[in-house]
Design an enzyme around this catalytic site. Structure first.
Site, PDB file in Angstrom:
ATOM      1  N   TRP A  11      10.248  10.094  -7.753  1.00 15.44           N
ATOM      2  CA  TRP A  11       9.016  10.048  -6.970  1.00 15.44           C
ATOM      3  C   TRP A  11       8.779  11.307  -6.166  1.00 15.44           C
ATOM      4  O   TRP A  11       7.654  11.535  -5.701  1.00 15.44           O
ATOM      5  CB  TRP A  11       9.025   8.817  -6.061  1.00 15.44           C
ATOM      6  N   TYR A  64      12.971  12.404 -13.883  1.00 23.00           N
ATOM      7  CA  TYR A  64      12.287  11.242 -13.311  1.00 23.00           C
ATOM      8  C   TYR A  64      12.492  11.154 -11.802  1.00 23.00           C
ATOM      9  O   TYR A  64      13.603  11.354 -11.320  1.00 23.00           O
ATOM     10  CB  TYR A  64      12.777   9.931 -13.951  1.00 23.00           C
TER      11      TYR A  64
HETATM   12  N1  LIG Z   1      19.017  -1.659  -9.180  1.00 25.08           N
HETATM   13  C1  LIG Z   1      17.768  -1.174  -9.181  1.00 25.08           C
HETATM   14  N2  LIG Z   1      17.550   0.133  -9.418  1.00 25.08           N
HETATM   15  C2  LIG Z   1      16.304   0.622  -9.396  1.00 25.08           C
HETATM   16  C3  LIG Z   1      15.200  -0.227  -9.142  1.00 25.08           C
HETATM   17  C4  LIG Z   1      15.442  -1.614  -8.927  1.00 25.08           C
HETATM   18  O1  LIG Z   1      14.519  -2.421  -8.726  1.00 25.08           O
HETATM   19  N3  LIG Z   1      16.733  -2.047  -8.929  1.00 25.08           N
HETATM   20  N4  LIG Z   1      13.937   0.290  -9.119  1.00 25.08           N
HETATM   21  C5  LIG Z   1      13.685   1.495  -9.906  1.00 25.08           C
HETATM   22  C6  LIG Z   1      12.391   2.075  -9.608  1.00 25.08           C
HETATM   23  S1  LIG Z   1      11.056   1.015  -9.749  1.00 25.08           S
HETATM   24  C7  LIG Z   1      12.215   3.380  -9.292  1.00 25.08           C
HETATM   25  S2  LIG Z   1      10.611   3.996  -9.193  1.00 25.08           S
HETATM   26  C8  LIG Z   1      13.356   4.298  -9.100  1.00 25.08           C
HETATM   27  C9  LIG Z   1      13.150   5.327  -7.982  1.00 25.08           C
HETATM   28  O2  LIG Z   1      14.038   6.391  -8.149  1.00 25.08           O
HETATM   29  P1  LIG Z   1      13.717   7.849  -7.559  1.00 25.08           P
HETATM   30  O3  LIG Z   1      12.269   8.151  -7.647  1.00 25.08           O
HETATM   31  O4  LIG Z   1      14.669   8.802  -8.177  1.00 25.08           O
HETATM   32  O5  LIG Z   1      14.097   7.632  -6.021  1.00 25.08           O
HETATM   33  P2  LIG Z   1      13.774   8.501  -4.741  1.00 25.08           P
HETATM   34  O6  LIG Z   1      14.761   8.081  -3.711  1.00 25.08           O
HETATM   35  O7  LIG Z   1      12.334   8.363  -4.380  1.00 25.08           O
HETATM   36  O8  LIG Z   1      14.120   9.988  -5.197  1.00 25.08           O
HETATM   37  C10 LIG Z   1      13.274  11.067  -5.043  1.00 25.08           C
HETATM   38  C11 LIG Z   1      14.101  12.307  -4.687  1.00 25.08           C
HETATM   39  O9  LIG Z   1      13.222  13.425  -4.618  1.00 25.08           O
HETATM   40  C12 LIG Z   1      13.596  14.223  -3.489  1.00 25.08           C
HETATM   41  N5  LIG Z   1      12.419  14.989  -3.050  1.00 25.08           N
HETATM   42  C13 LIG Z   1      11.419  14.603  -2.231  1.00 25.08           C
HETATM   43  N6  LIG Z   1      10.521  15.588  -2.081  1.00 25.08           N
HETATM   44  C14 LIG Z   1      10.962  16.635  -2.817  1.00 25.08           C
HETATM   45  C15 LIG Z   1      10.457  17.947  -3.052  1.00 25.08           C
HETATM   46  O10 LIG Z   1       9.412  18.337  -2.583  1.00 25.08           O
HETATM   47  N7  LIG Z   1      11.192  18.745  -3.887  1.00 25.08           N
HETATM   48  C16 LIG Z   1      12.348  18.346  -4.445  1.00 25.08           C
HETATM   49  N8  LIG Z   1      12.991  19.191  -5.238  1.00 25.08           N
HETATM   50  N9  LIG Z   1      12.842  17.106  -4.227  1.00 25.08           N
HETATM   51  C17 LIG Z   1      12.160  16.274  -3.431  1.00 25.08           C
HETATM   52  C18 LIG Z   1      14.060  13.212  -2.466  1.00 25.08           C
HETATM   53  O11 LIG Z   1      14.882  13.841  -1.483  1.00 25.08           O
HETATM   54  C19 LIG Z   1      14.807  12.194  -3.349  1.00 25.08           C
HETATM   55  O12 LIG Z   1      16.163  12.531  -3.466  1.00 25.08           O
HETATM   56  O13 LIG Z   1      14.537   3.534  -8.834  1.00 25.08           O
HETATM   57  C20 LIG Z   1      14.794   2.558  -9.849  1.00 25.08           C
HETATM   58  N10 LIG Z   1      16.095   1.957  -9.632  1.00 25.08           N
HETATM   59  N1  LIG Z   2       9.079  -0.738   1.014  1.00 17.40           N
HETATM   60  C1  LIG Z   2       9.102  -0.312  -0.255  1.00 17.40           C
HETATM   61  N2  LIG Z   2       8.124  -0.699  -1.107  1.00 17.40           N
HETATM   62  C2  LIG Z   2       8.156  -0.309  -2.395  1.00 17.40           C
HETATM   63  C3  LIG Z   2       9.178   0.544  -2.892  1.00 17.40           C
HETATM   64  C4  LIG Z   2      10.205   0.937  -1.969  1.00 17.40           C
HETATM   65  O1  LIG Z   2      11.161   1.669  -2.334  1.00 17.40           O
HETATM   66  N3  LIG Z   2      10.130   0.495  -0.678  1.00 17.40           N
HETATM   67  N4  LIG Z   2       9.155   0.943  -4.208  1.00 17.40           N
HETATM   68  C5  LIG Z   2       7.900   0.855  -4.951  1.00 17.40           C
HETATM   69  C6  LIG Z   2       8.135   0.915  -6.400  1.00 17.40           C
HETATM   70  S1  LIG Z   2       8.640   2.404  -7.058  1.00 17.40           S
HETATM   71  C7  LIG Z   2       7.913  -0.123  -7.243  1.00 17.40           C
HETATM   72  S2  LIG Z   2       8.071   0.093  -8.933  1.00 17.40           S
HETATM   73  C8  LIG Z   2       7.514  -1.443  -6.740  1.00 17.40           C
HETATM   74  C9  LIG Z   2       8.355  -2.535  -7.399  1.00 17.40           C
HETATM   75  O2  LIG Z   2       7.777  -3.767  -7.274  1.00 17.40           O
HETATM   76  P1  LIG Z   2       8.536  -5.063  -7.846  1.00 17.40           P
HETATM   77  O3  LIG Z   2       9.232  -4.679  -9.076  1.00 17.40           O
HETATM   78  O4  LIG Z   2       7.591  -6.181  -7.952  1.00 17.40           O
HETATM   79  O5  LIG Z   2       9.530  -5.301  -6.643  1.00 17.40           O
HETATM   80  P2  LIG Z   2      11.032  -5.784  -6.400  1.00 17.40           P
HETATM   81  O6  LIG Z   2      11.203  -5.531  -4.925  1.00 17.40           O
HETATM   82  O7  LIG Z   2      11.985  -5.193  -7.334  1.00 17.40           O
HETATM   83  O8  LIG Z   2      10.997  -7.338  -6.642  1.00 17.40           O
HETATM   84  C10 LIG Z   2      10.090  -8.184  -5.964  1.00 17.40           C
HETATM   85  C11 LIG Z   2      10.622  -9.584  -5.934  1.00 17.40           C
HETATM   86  O9  LIG Z   2      10.668 -10.141  -7.243  1.00 17.40           O
HETATM   87  C12 LIG Z   2      11.566 -11.224  -7.242  1.00 17.40           C
HETATM   88  N5  LIG Z   2      12.285 -11.263  -8.513  1.00 17.40           N
HETATM   89  C13 LIG Z   2      13.284 -10.461  -8.936  1.00 17.40           C
HETATM   90  N6  LIG Z   2      13.643 -10.796 -10.203  1.00 17.40           N
HETATM   91  C14 LIG Z   2      12.848 -11.826 -10.571  1.00 17.40           C
HETATM   92  C15 LIG Z   2      12.711 -12.625 -11.759  1.00 17.40           C
HETATM   93  O10 LIG Z   2      13.399 -12.436 -12.772  1.00 17.40           O
HETATM   94  N7  LIG Z   2      11.745 -13.594 -11.750  1.00 17.40           N
HETATM   95  C16 LIG Z   2      10.952 -13.824 -10.666  1.00 17.40           C
HETATM   96  N8  LIG Z   2      10.026 -14.768 -10.762  1.00 17.40           N
HETATM   97  N9  LIG Z   2      11.073 -13.104  -9.550  1.00 17.40           N
HETATM   98  C17 LIG Z   2      11.989 -12.128  -9.498  1.00 17.40           C
HETATM   99  C18 LIG Z   2      12.491 -11.036  -6.052  1.00 17.40           C
HETATM  100  O11 LIG Z   2      12.273 -12.092  -5.146  1.00 17.40           O
HETATM  101  C19 LIG Z   2      12.060  -9.701  -5.486  1.00 17.40           C
HETATM  102  O12 LIG Z   2      12.142  -9.655  -4.076  1.00 17.40           O
HETATM  103  O13 LIG Z   2       7.699  -1.515  -5.328  1.00 17.40           O
HETATM  104  C20 LIG Z   2       7.123  -0.418  -4.626  1.00 17.40           C
HETATM  105  N10 LIG Z   2       7.156  -0.731  -3.223  1.00 17.40           N
HETATM  106 MO   LIG Z   3       9.163   2.151  -9.214  1.00 18.32          MO
END
Ligand SMILES: Nc1nc2c(c(=O)[nH]1)N[C@H]1C(S)=C(S)[C@@H](COP(=O)(O)OP(=O)(O)OC[C@H]3O[C@@H](n4cnc5c(=O)[nH]c(N)nc54)[C@H](O)[C@@H]3O)O[C@H]1N2
Ligand SMILES: Nc1nc2c(c(=O)[nH]1)N[C@H]1C(S)=C(S)[C@@H](COP(=O)(O)OP(=O)(O)OC[C@H]3O[C@@H](n4cnc5c(=O)[nH]c(N)nc54)[C@H](O)[C@@H]3O)O[C@H]1N2
Ligand SMILES: [Mo]
Length: 761
Positions: free
Chosen positions: A110, A108
């Site tokens: 991005w 998993y």
């Molecule tokens: N506490 C908490 N944890 C969360 C979340 C949260 O809201 N709260 N959000 C979750 C969500 S929504 C997501 S999507 C995940 C994201 O989790 P990840 O998608 O695992 O996060 P990234 O930092 O985007 O990691 C991508 C990795 O791919 C590597 N990479 C980039 N390009 C390449 C390439 O071309 N080749 C190779 N081999 N590697 C490459 C980058 O260096 C990086 O280390 O985190 C989750 N974790």
């Molecule tokens: N700049 C930037 N943008 C991103 C990403 C990033 O790494 N950087 N990651 C992308 C990815 S992979 C994803 S999946 C999306 C995630 O998108 P979301 O999951 O919607 O984003 P979060 O930033 O986790 O949370 C947004 C807001 O939700 C509110 N919140 C948290 N918990 C609760 C709850 O239980 N109830 C309510 N009502 N509100 C709550 C908080 O105020 C928080 O700031 O964002 C994307 N956008």
């Molecule tokens: Mo995500």
């Protein structure tokens, strides 16, 4: 000096390279509002894995040696041929001894945004030709939504996102946008697979001009910028209770649209019995919800009435489903919109997930730009919900439930990760550290020395998109992503690495089809061109820098209304649910018999929350949301991300009242802790976070001391690793209680961005 265009998940840019470093990252002509995150690319050549590296104990003792020393052992750098022989030999050994399901290849993450060099797709392609692997479904983003939406709406999550009502329609017809989890401009910087022109700010400005009302239901006031939102600082994890009470109020005031419920929904009766208390003796009225949500009962009643009196959009971000029982938020959110009766009207109904990704409602209808062809998974391969990876490693041979199926966890011997950072993204990292000792071999491709790379047995250095040619899909344009740098150190493309492995394993030609990267780009481009007659031949395209899609509006604007055809005639345009209607009660889910996912939307107490379980010991709710200055953990080592640190760590925002009660001042080094772990952070006092809530972005590079305390401030040492329910088994990162104190000891240095130790053989 080399100049080239690139596209990232956070937008398109023009990059200049001077010799072997990036010298500037400039705006792209198609993007009116470039994301500051782009500046992270300036650090594309730092913190790099230079050469194939093998953990010493593994190299000396073979697979399974001293696995507790992952992340501790020094590495030995080896030649490519030796590393590739070792990886190929290990894949063959594990397959021959235990079978393909012993390989966990869900990988998993991005990765990066070019169409051909999608790291995880390249891995899937190789491993499927090799016979398969244990796979993962869903995401860390939206698993609960992905699982529940088909049950009540009869379409996939991605399909639903692509059909969202256009901003132009909302602005023309809408009056009120009520967002659960806010409509966060910050997060709209990013779209998986390649963000094009950033336009959400523009649409919010237009909405403000038209005096559309916005309500931010969430714990953080300044999540919503530009529009002057009304703030309902709900306790995190209690949205379903608020939604239930809003519905109850509407019914009580005779404002429910019973005609719409009868013509377009099934199962309203069961939900109504639950809300009235007939089912369980608890009336789900505003007074009940006020106790749970921390909101004022009068405000809840007033909001219900206002919603009924206006053209109202109920928007659901993704955060509200990344909680314990997160499936229920999406289901009850849809029920609320159904009771209001505005589903399918322009500017009304329910929406998802505006403000969680870029440009939702403004052209998320993307052009297909082909990527590498990934063969079907060979039959018989196990599938888990992707965020259950630790349970998988912990419980071989044990049963698990997932969306109506009961299966048995396979026994994983080899883990292969390309393009993800599990030691950033997974919950309860201390538990992951223990489970990570189980496999005999862990292989990672990475450009950077991330926490995951440091905890692998074999690390293969990968190129970044700036070091290779690719096609970039940027919504309104196709970008010729031409390399501006030579590969750093001995880095190779994931495609090249996997091709060399396939060659050693006897299916080299099947994997490469005899094509070089350039050959693949030509092939994929021709596939694109076959669908788009305005596209010139490849050489003409490649001699330029990008191709604007002639059949799209300049900013990709669309003009569509979610579910309008279904509204107009549910017989002629039924949903693909079994009833053809919106299911407020699901026979299918009833058939699963899950006590953690009942057959109609229900408020179920989360495992911890403010005012509920656990709050006596850990009285603050941690919101670990998405970072402003980076994508997840990517480029955390760069100046833009490091510039956001406080006291040398990730910052944590805390309400001045909560800070005062703990003797914490602005800029103090603090320690966040609960029973699962601890981390350091730099305090920022802010009354934009609700009392009782602290906010710390995800993505700081995991950097534990000997006791497991993260010195850099990765919040996932604190979050719990539990599935949303037996249905989605999605992550629940946003359900998390903590306590905070000033850190009085000598501040330990952050070592997250240092390379690991190397030794000679
Ligand atoms: N506490 C908490 N944890 C969360 C979340 C949260 O809201 N709260 N959000 C979750 C969500 S929504 C997501 S999507 C995940 C994201 O989790 P990840 O998608 O695992 O996060 P990234 O930092 O985007 O990691 C991508 C990795 O791919 C590597 N990479 C980039 N390009 C390449 C390439 O071309 N080749 C190779 N081999 N590697 C490459 C980058 O260096 C990086 O280390 O985190 C989750 N974790
Ligand atoms: N700049 C930037 N943008 C991103 C990403 C990033 O790494 N950087 N990651 C992308 C990815 S992979 C994803 S999946 C999306 C995630 O998108 P979301 O999951 O919607 O984003 P979060 O930033 O986790 O949370 C947004 C807001 O939700 C509110 N919140 C948290 N918990 C609760 C709850 O239980 N109830 C309510 N009502 N509100 C709550 C908080 O105020 C928080 O700031 O964002 C994307 N956008
Ligand atoms: Mo995500």
């Amino acid at each position: 000096m080399r100049v080239g265009q690139t596209v990232t998940h956070w937008g398109p840019f023009v990059v200049e390279a001077d010799g072997d470093v990036v010298s500037s990252v400039g705006p792209h002509p198609i993007d009116p509002d470039p994301s500051p995150i782009g500046q992270g690319l300036l650090a594309a050549t730092e913190c790099r894995v230079a050469r194939p590296s093998i953990r010493r104990s593994w190299l000396e003792g073979g697979p399974g040696s001293a696995t507790e020393r992952r992340g501790v052992d020094p590495f030995v750098e080896v030649e490519w041929d030796e590393a590739l022989d070792l990886v190929a030999g290990e894949l063959a050994r594990v397959k021959d001894t235990y079978g393909n399901p012993a390989i966990y290849g869900a990988s998993y993450g991005w990765g990066s945004a070019g169409r051909f060099h999608q790291p995880s797709l390249q891995l899937f392609r190789m491993l499927r030709h090799f016979g398969g692997y244990t796979d993962g479904r869903g995401t860390y983003s939206s698993s609960a939504a992905e699982a529940i939406i088909p049950h009540f709406l009869g379409m996939g999550y991605g399909q639903a996102v692509g059909r969202q009502t256009s901003w132009s329609q909302i602005i023309e017809h809408g009056e009120l946008v009520v967002s659960f989890g806010s409509l966060r401009l910050n997060n709209a910087q990013v779209t998986y697979g390649g963000q094009g022109p950033h336009r959400t700010r523009y649409w919010l400005e237009q909405a403000k001009k038209r005096n559309i009302g916005f309500v931010n239901v969430g714990p953080i006031r300044d999540d919503e910028e530009i529009v002057d939102s009304r703030w309902l600082p709900i306790r995190p994890g209690t949205d379903v209770a608020l939604m239930a009470a809003l519905i109850h109020t509407l019914v009580d005031a005779d404002l429910a649209d019973r005609a719409f419920l009868a013509s377009h929904c099934v199962g309203w009766e069961a939900l109504e019995c639950y809300l009235s208390g007939e089912t369980d003796g608890v009336v789900k009225d505003a007074a009940w919800a006020a106790v749970i949500t921390g909101l004022d009962a009068g405000d809840i009643v007033a909001l219900a009435r206002e919603m009924a009196g206006k053209r109202t959009l109920v928007n659901l971000s993704l955060s509200v489903q990344r909680v314990d029982h997160g499936e229920q938020t999406y289901w009850m959110g849809c029920a609320l919109a159904a009771v209001l009766g505005q589903i399918g009207l322009p500017g009304g109904g329910f929406a998802l997930p505006f403000g969680a990704n870029g440009n939702v409602g403004a052209g998320q209808v993307r052009k297909r730009v082909p990527g590498p062809p990934v063969p079907r998974m060979p039959s018989g391969m196990p599938v888990i919900s992707v965020s259950r990876v630790v349970e998988l490693l912990e419980n071989p041979g044990q049963p698990y439930d997932f969306n109506g199926r009961r299966s048995i966890f396979p026994d994983i011997r080899l883990v292969y990760w390309v393009g993800g950072n599990v030691f950033h993204h997974h919950q309860d990292l201390n538990r992951l550290v223990r489970a990570w000792r189980k496999p005999e071999t862990i292989i990672v491709h990475e450009p950077f020395w991330t926490a995951t790379a440091k905890r692998a047995d074999i690390v293969l250095p990968a190129t970044t998109p700036l070091e290779r040619d690719d096609l970039g899909g940027a919504e309104t344009a196709l970008i010729a992503m031409k390399a501006v740098l030579s590969p750093r150190g001995q880095a190779r493309d994931d495609f090249e690495i996997l091709g060399a492995l396939a060659e050693r394993l006897g299916f080299g030609f099947t994997f490469t089809e005899g094509r070089s990267v350039n050959g693949w780009l030509r092939l994929l481009y021709e596939e694109f061109r076959a669908d788009n007659d305005y596209a010139p031949d490849f050489d003409t395209f490649w001699s330029g820098d990008h191709l604007l899609h002639a059949d799209m509006a300049p900013m990709g604007e669309t003009d569509q209304v979610f579910l309008d055809a279904f509204r107009a005639d549910p017989e002629a345009a039924p949903l693909s649910t079994s009833s053809g209607r919106i299911e407020l009660y699901s026979e299918t889910i009833a058939g699963f018999g899950y006590d953690d996912c009942p057959p109609h939307p229900t408020f179920i107490e989360p495992y911890e929350r403010l005012g509920g379980a656990g709050a006596d010991r850990f009285p603050l709710h941690l919101v670990s949301n998405q970072p402003r200055t980076r994508l997840h953990s990517q480029y955390d080592h760069s100046a833009i991300s490091q510039g956001s640190k406080v006291a040398g760590r990730e910052s944590v925002r805390i309400h001045p009242e909560d800070a005062a009660a703990r003797g914490i001042s602005d800029g103090d080094l603090v320690r966040l802790f609960n029973d699962r772990g601890a981390c350091l952070a730099g305090a920022v006092l802010a009354d934009a976070v609700a009392v009782g809530v602290v906010q710390m972005a995800t993505g700081a590079w995991y950097d534990p001391d000997d006791a497991g305390m993260c010195k850099a401030g990765n919040p996932n040492v604190l979050t719990r690793d539990k599935g949303t329910s037996s249905l989605a088994q999605g992550p629940t990162a946003h359900t998390c209680l903590v306590e905070i104190e000033r850190f009085e000891q000598e501040p330990p240095p952050v070592t997250a961005y240092d390379p690991p130790q190397f030794v000679a053989r």
